[in-house]
Design a protein around this motif. Structure first.
Motif, PDB file in Angstrom:
ATOM      1  N   GLY A 133       4.341   4.852  -8.297  1.00 51.11           N
ATOM      2  CA  GLY A 133       3.232   3.898  -8.217  1.00 51.11           C
ATOM      3  C   GLY A 133       2.944   3.484  -6.796  1.00 51.11           C
ATOM      4  O   GLY A 133       3.219   4.215  -5.838  1.00 51.11           O
ATOM      5  N   VAL A 134       2.403   2.272  -6.671  1.00 52.79           N
ATOM      6  CA  VAL A 134       1.967   1.738  -5.377  1.00 52.79           C
ATOM      7  C   VAL A 134       2.534   0.335  -5.207  1.00 52.79           C
ATOM      8  O   VAL A 134       2.571  -0.456  -6.161  1.00 52.79           O
ATOM      9  N   VAL A 135       2.990   0.018  -4.003  1.00 52.02           N
ATOM     10  CA  VAL A 135       3.430  -1.335  -3.677  1.00 52.02           C
ATOM     11  C   VAL A 135       2.185  -2.194  -3.451  1.00 52.02           C
ATOM     12  O   VAL A 135       1.382  -1.917  -2.562  1.00 52.02           O
ATOM     13  N   THR A 136       2.025  -3.221  -4.264  1.00 53.99           N
ATOM     14  CA  THR A 136       0.839  -4.068  -4.163  1.00 53.99           C
ATOM     15  C   THR A 136       1.064  -5.308  -3.299  1.00 53.99           C
ATOM     16  O   THR A 136       0.122  -5.837  -2.728  1.00 53.99           O
ATOM     17  N   GLU A 137       2.318  -5.770  -3.204  1.00 49.97           N
ATOM     18  CA  GLU A 137       2.609  -6.941  -2.371  1.00 49.97           C
ATOM     19  C   GLU A 137       4.016  -6.841  -1.825  1.00 49.97           C
ATOM     20  O   GLU A 137       4.920  -6.319  -2.480  1.00 49.97           O
ATOM     21  N   ARG A 138       4.193  -7.358  -0.605  1.00 47.10           N
ATOM     22  CA  ARG A 138       5.520  -7.520   0.007  1.00 47.10           C
ATOM     23  C   ARG A 138       5.685  -8.994   0.307  1.00 47.10           C
ATOM     24  O   ARG A 138       5.011  -9.544   1.180  1.00 47.10           O
ATOM     25  N   LEU A 139       6.593  -9.648  -0.410  1.00 42.84           N
ATOM     26  CA  LEU A 139       6.682 -11.100  -0.392  1.00 42.84           C
ATOM     27  C   LEU A 139       7.848 -11.634   0.434  1.00 42.84           C
ATOM     28  O   LEU A 139       7.900 -12.831   0.711  1.00 42.84           O
ATOM     29  N   GLN A 140       8.811 -10.776   0.793  1.00 41.84           N
ATOM     30  CA  GLN A 140       9.940 -11.217   1.614  1.00 41.84           C
ATOM     31  C   GLN A 140      10.198 -10.203   2.722  1.00 41.84           C
ATOM     32  O   GLN A 140       9.674  -9.081   2.683  1.00 41.84           O
ATOM     33  N   GLN A 141      11.026 -10.608   3.679  1.00 43.13           N
ATOM     34  CA  GLN A 141      11.294  -9.786   4.843  1.00 43.13           C
ATOM     35  C   GLN A 141      12.807  -9.616   5.028  1.00 43.13           C
ATOM     36  O   GLN A 141      13.602 -10.426   4.524  1.00 43.13           O
ATOM     37  N   PRO A 142      13.231  -8.565   5.748  1.00 41.71           N
ATOM     38  CA  PRO A 142      14.661  -8.415   6.047  1.00 41.71           C
ATOM     39  C   PRO A 142      15.206  -9.635   6.781  1.00 41.71           C
ATOM     40  O   PRO A 142      14.551 -10.202   7.647  1.00 41.71           O
ATOM     41  N   GLY A 143      16.416 -10.026   6.406  1.00 39.48           N
ATOM     42  CA  GLY A 143      17.023 -11.214   6.992  1.00 39.48           C
ATOM     43  C   GLY A 143      16.865 -12.451   6.136  1.00 39.48           C
ATOM     44  O   GLY A 143      17.608 -13.421   6.319  1.00 39.48           O
ATOM     45  N   GLU A 144      15.909 -12.439   5.220  1.00 40.59           N
ATOM     46  CA  GLU A 144      15.744 -13.577   4.310  1.00 40.59           C
ATOM     47  C   GLU A 144      16.795 -13.508   3.202  1.00 40.59           C
ATOM     48  O   GLU A 144      17.341 -12.441   2.887  1.00 40.59           O
ATOM     49  N   LEU A 145      17.052 -14.664   2.609  1.00 39.57           N
ATOM     50  CA  LEU A 145      18.015 -14.757   1.516  1.00 39.57           C
ATOM     51  C   LEU A 145      17.274 -14.629   0.194  1.00 39.57           C
ATOM     52  O   LEU A 145      16.347 -15.391  -0.081  1.00 39.57           O
ATOM     53  N   ALA A 146      17.673 -13.645  -0.603  1.00 41.83           N
ATOM     54  CA  ALA A 146      17.062 -13.448  -1.917  1.00 41.83           C
ATOM     55  C   ALA A 146      17.838 -14.260  -2.946  1.00 41.83           C
ATOM     56  O   ALA A 146      19.065 -14.181  -3.029  1.00 41.83           O
ATOM     57  N   PHE A 147      17.109 -15.057  -3.732  1.00 46.61           N
ATOM     58  CA  PHE A 147      17.717 -15.911  -4.748  1.00 46.61           C
ATOM     59  C   PHE A 147      17.429 -15.347  -6.136  1.00 46.61           C
ATOM     60  O   PHE A 147      16.469 -14.608  -6.343  1.00 46.61           O
ATOM     61  N   THR A 148      18.288 -15.746  -7.073  1.00 49.39           N
ATOM     62  CA  THR A 148      18.107 -15.317  -8.464  1.00 49.39           C
ATOM     63  C   THR A 148      17.731 -16.467  -9.395  1.00 49.39           C
ATOM     64  O   THR A 148      17.370 -16.229 -10.536  1.00 49.39           O
ATOM     65  N   GLY A 149      17.851 -17.722  -8.934  1.00 42.09           N
ATOM     66  CA  GLY A 149      17.536 -18.856  -9.799  1.00 42.09           C
ATOM     67  C   GLY A 149      16.052 -18.919 -10.134  1.00 42.09           C
ATOM     68  O   GLY A 149      15.200 -18.437  -9.392  1.00 42.09           O
ATOM     69  N   GLU A 150      15.741 -19.510 -11.286  1.00 42.89           N
ATOM     70  CA  GLU A 150      14.353 -19.576 -11.745  1.00 42.89           C
ATOM     71  C   GLU A 150      13.482 -20.393 -10.795  1.00 42.89           C
ATOM     72  O   GLU A 150      12.349 -20.036 -10.515  1.00 42.89           O
ATOM     73  N   LEU A 175       5.144  -4.063  -7.673  1.00 51.31           N
ATOM     74  CA  LEU A 175       4.885  -2.638  -7.819  1.00 51.31           C
ATOM     75  C   LEU A 175       3.971  -2.418  -9.024  1.00 51.31           C
ATOM     76  O   LEU A 175       4.123  -3.079 -10.051  1.00 51.31           O
ATOM     77  N   ALA A 176       3.018  -1.493  -8.856  1.00 52.42           N
ATOM     78  CA  ALA A 176       2.090  -1.146  -9.950  1.00 52.42           C
ATOM     79  C   ALA A 176       2.197   0.345 -10.232  1.00 52.42           C
ATOM     80  O   ALA A 176       2.206   1.164  -9.310  1.00 52.42           O
ATOM     81  N   GLN A 177       2.280   0.681 -11.513  1.00 52.04           N
ATOM     82  CA  GLN A 177       2.331   2.090 -11.917  1.00 52.04           C
ATOM     83  C   GLN A 177       0.912   2.634 -12.031  1.00 52.04           C
ATOM     84  O   GLN A 177       0.092   2.115 -12.787  1.00 52.04           O
ATOM     85  N   THR A 178       0.635   3.693 -11.280  1.00 53.19           N
ATOM     86  CA  THR A 178      -0.713   4.254 -11.241  1.00 53.19           C
ATOM     87  C   THR A 178      -0.832   5.608 -11.929  1.00 53.19           C
ATOM     88  O   THR A 178      -1.907   6.199 -11.920  1.00 53.19           O
ATOM     89  N   ASN A 179       0.234   6.098 -12.478  1.00 53.90           N
ATOM     90  CA  ASN A 179       0.169   7.343 -13.251  1.00 53.90           C
ATOM     91  C   ASN A 179       1.144   7.257 -14.419  1.00 53.90           C
ATOM     92  O   ASN A 179       2.352   7.229 -14.218  1.00 53.90           O
ATOM     93  N   PRO A 180       0.621   7.144 -15.644  1.00 55.95           N
ATOM     94  CA  PRO A 180      -0.809   7.118 -15.987  1.00 55.95           C
ATOM     95  C   PRO A 180      -1.404   5.723 -15.795  1.00 55.95           C
ATOM     96  O   PRO A 180      -0.677   4.752 -15.619  1.00 55.95           O
ATOM     97  N   GLY A 190       0.787  -1.223   0.000  1.00 62.15           N
ATOM     98  CA  GLY A 190       0.000   0.000   0.000  1.00 62.15           C
ATOM     99  C   GLY A 190       0.817   1.269   0.000  1.00 62.15           C
ATOM    100  O   GLY A 190       0.246   2.368  -0.119  1.00 62.15           O
ATOM    101  N   SER A 191       2.141   1.158   0.135  1.00 64.96           N
ATOM    102  CA  SER A 191       2.974   2.360   0.152  1.00 64.96           C
ATOM    103  C   SER A 191       2.996   3.015  -1.222  1.00 64.96           C
ATOM    104  O   SER A 191       3.105   2.341  -2.247  1.00 64.96           O
ATOM    105  N   THR A 192       2.903   4.333  -1.228  1.00 63.35           N
ATOM    106  CA  THR A 192       3.023   5.110  -2.462  1.00 63.35           C
ATOM    107  C   THR A 192       4.476   5.524  -2.629  1.00 63.35           C
ATOM    108  O   THR A 192       5.094   6.059  -1.702  1.00 63.35           O
ATOM    109  N   VAL A 193       5.021   5.277  -3.794  1.00 64.55           N
ATOM    110  CA  VAL A 193       6.435   5.569  -4.049  1.00 64.55           C
ATOM    111  C   VAL A 193       6.562   6.441  -5.292  1.00 64.55           C
ATOM    112  O   VAL A 193       5.682   6.463  -6.156  1.00 64.55           O
ATOM    113  N   LYS A 194       7.673   7.145  -5.345  1.00 65.15           N
ATOM    114  CA  LYS A 194       8.014   7.947  -6.512  1.00 65.15           C
ATOM    115  C   LYS A 194       9.206   7.328  -7.224  1.00 65.15           C
ATOM    116  O   LYS A 194       9.979   6.576  -6.626  1.00 65.15           O
ATOM    117  N   ALA A 195       9.348   7.646  -8.491  1.00 66.86           N
ATOM    118  CA  ALA A 195      10.463   7.108  -9.259  1.00 66.86           C
ATOM    119  C   ALA A 195      11.782   7.506  -8.609  1.00 66.86           C
ATOM    120  O   ALA A 195      12.016   8.672  -8.301  1.00 66.86           O
TER     121      ALA A 195
END
Length: 270
Positions: free
Chosen positions: A164-181, A190-195, A53-58
């Protein structure tokens, strides 16, 4: 038989209302684009600065990944790039070898030494010059490594590519982010709401009557209220033969973010 005057008055109204009604179509207001924010490397998530739900700018910082290893490597590369010790030592050897060769050439001209001694001194000079060139190359390579590591560290800070707006937060600090498929999971969505994007499906009979740049009026479904002006951006050139229709995409400005996305609407083309 005479037509009653009241009916004569109503006929023009009916003929005016019919085109307006046939010129209104169902539509859907959607975000202009949706993206997943992922990590570019297998590393720990240090900070997540936004939530659902957070609103963010570029350009806003969304996620900070752990970059301790890269920072240590950057410090070492910077030390090598700024250090002149190796170059100074190599240059001193080259200067000494050049002076030694000059003395050998003078002695050779007076027949005090053999040609072999002079050739040995020339070979020592070439080796010293090669070592000087290698030291300078190592310093330049350290500078290039600094640039590479700086680029890697910039990738450890994930920024919003658009407003735009953050629509989902799927991970938390401390978790390991992977790049494999198979194991990769987005950190944020993230969703762009303008335009906004307005999608509408029109019958083939409307083909040729619309073109990019034309204005249209968008009205949301109840209980939302309002009338907004949109502009045609894309008119499909391929028909859907099964339904006898084609798609049109419109762009709806939403600078204040007060128009919600994901709602049904009606669009009319004046």
């Amino acid at each position: 038989m005479k037509v009653p005057p009241l009916l004569l008055i109503a006929l023009p109204c009916l003929s005016f209302a019919a085109p307006e009604q046939s010129n209104t179509f169902d539509c859907l207001i959607e975000p202009n684009q949706r993206i997943d924010i992922r990590s570019p490397a297998n590393t720990l998530i240090d900070k997540i600065l936004v939530d659902r739900g957070s609103t963010v700018k570029a350009g806003d910082v969304l996620v900070v990944l752990d970059g301790s290893v890269e920072r240590e490597a950057l410090a070492q590369a910077q030390q090598r790039a700024e250090s002149e010790a190796e170059v100074r030592v190599a240059r001193a050897r080259a200067d000494y070898a050049a002076d030694k060769l000059r003395r050998r050439e003078d002695l050779l001209s007076q027949n005090y030494i053999s040609s072999q001694d002079r050739d040995d001194s020339a070979a020592e000079l070439r080796v010293a010059q090669a070592e000087l060139a290698l030291a300078m190359d190592n310093r330049r390579m350290a500078g290039t490594e600094m640039q590479r590591l700086n680029a890697v560290l910039r990738q450890r800070t994930l920024r919003a590519p658009f407003s735009g707006v953050v629509t989902e937060r799927l991970q938390q600090p401390g978790e390991l982010a992977f790049t494999g498929e198979g194991s990769a999971k987005p950190i944020l969505r993230l969703a762009q709401t303008n335009p906004l994007r307005v999608e509408v499906v029109l019958p083939v009979a409307m083909m040729g009557k619309l073109s990019a740049g034309r204005r249209a009026e968008v009205v949301p479904e109840a209980p939302l209220q309002g009338r907004w002006q949109a502009q045609i951006k894309v008119v499909d050139r391929v028909f859907d033969s099964a339904s006898g229709s084609f798609g049109v995409r419109l762009e709806l400005a939403n600078p204040k973010g007060d128009i919600p996305a994901g709602v049904r609407c009606k669009v009319s083309f004046p």
